[in-house]
Design an enzyme around this catalytic site. Structure first.
Site, short mmCIF file in Angstrom:
data_model
loop_
_atom_site.label_atom_id
_atom_site.label_comp_id
_atom_site.label_asym_id
_atom_site.label_seq_id
_atom_site.Cartn_x
_atom_site.Cartn_y
_atom_site.Cartn_z
N ASP A 38 0.97 -1.04 0.38
CA ASP A 38 -0.19 -0.06 0.01
C ASP A 38 1.22 1.49 0.04
O ASP A 38 2.13 1.19 0.30
CB ASP A 38 -1.13 -0.08 1.05
CG ASP A 38 -1.37 0.85 1.21
OD1 ASP A 38 -2.06 1.56 1.11
OD2 ASP A 38 -1.35 1.98 2.93
N ASP A 40 -0.23 5.03 1.25
CA ASP A 40 -0.25 6.11 2.33
C ASP A 40 -0.39 4.81 3.68
O ASP A 40 -0.72 4.20 3.52
CB ASP A 40 -1.37 6.54 2.30
CG ASP A 40 -1.72 7.74 1.24
OD1 ASP A 40 -0.71 8.99 1.22
OD2 ASP A 40 -2.64 8.29 1.12
#
Length: 273
Positions: A38, A40
């Site tokens: 991922d 953020d």
């Protein structure tokens, strides 16, 4: 800290009359294992640029393992956080959960929410969202409440044009008042027949997309290419978070992280097994 010489291999070299080439090294020990990240809260602080420590770490990791990124944001936002050359610096680069994807710098097939819903249903959804937001009062509201992306709608009650300070303040406010989760429940009931998924991610927004178009959408690309051990690292791994589906999927080994520093720690734990 020593910077890997492999970074030079990630750059395209333009030669007159020649097509750009992707030259990520294939000399890595495990051909059936990939580390998938991922963005953020995992590779970066939310909505911040990747820092030098993480850049160096990822460059070194790419000499040891196959590496991919899967994020909910569109490509321009990924460029802001990971750099203009980011699609060329990973074996796989999945934006909008994999609806717009790249393999070794080259684009793969794409899909769109417009095709899925059709214009009439899409406008009904957009109009309802705008009407709902017009009726609620928040500490502040700014601009861009709905951002249309290829595979999803990104909905922000405060508006994506808010400042960094306003973004941080809304995150705290939302944890107390459940603005986003309350709105998601309303949309689930109103549009039950639309077959949509609602996923809260980041600090200020949530995504709306067809069921099955969460981050697991990218997995068939990896399985098709022979990866049998897919390690996924993400921070929003709780139910309702935009990493939950891929984190809990039987086809992945899920790792829930709390920060970029924790990401590095957990990756090293896997490598050192």
């Amino acid at each position: 800290r020593r910077r890997s010489s492999l970074v030079r291999q990630f750059e395209h070299v333009d030669m007159p009359g020649q097509e750009k080439k992707f030259s990520l090294s294939e000399a890595r020990p495990r051909k059936d294992r990939i580390f998938l990240f991922d963005v953020d809260g995992t590779l970066t602080i939310p909505r911040k640029e990747i820092d030098e420590e993480m850049k160096t770490f990822m460059e070194d990791l790419r000499t040891k393992a196959y590496v991919g990124v899967v994020g909910g944001s569109d490509l321009p936002k990924q460029h802001e956080q990971l750099g203009e050359n980011c699609t060329n610096e990973f074996d796989y680069f999945f934006t909008q959960n994999g609806l717009v994807s790249f393999k070794k710098g080259r684009p793969l097939d794409s899909n769109s929410i417009t095709k899925f819903l059709g214009e009439k249903k899409l406008q009904r959804l957009v109009n309802f969202i705008l009407g709902y937001l017009a009726k609620i009062e928040l500490p502040c509201k700014r601009g861009t409440f709905i951002e249309f992306r290829t595979g999803m709608l990104n909905v922000s009650p405060i508006g994506r044009n808010c400042s960094r300070e306003e973004r941080n303040a809304f995150e705290v406010y939302d944890k107390e008042t459940k603005v986003r989760s309350t709105m998601v429940e309303v949309l689930k009931k109103e549009f039950a027949e639309f077959n949509l998924t609602y996923s809260i991610g980041g600090q200020i927004s949530f995504d709306v997309f067809p069921k099955g178009w969460d981050k697991t959408y990218c997995l068939p690309y990896l399985l098709k290419d022979g990866f049998k051990e897919i390690h996924f690292f993400g921070d929003k791994t709780y139910q309702g978070g935009n990493d939950f589906e891929i984190y809990t999927d039987d086809r992945t080994v899920g790792h829930s992280v709390t920060s970029p520093a924790d990401t590095r720690k957990q990756v090293m734990a896997v490598l050192n097994k």
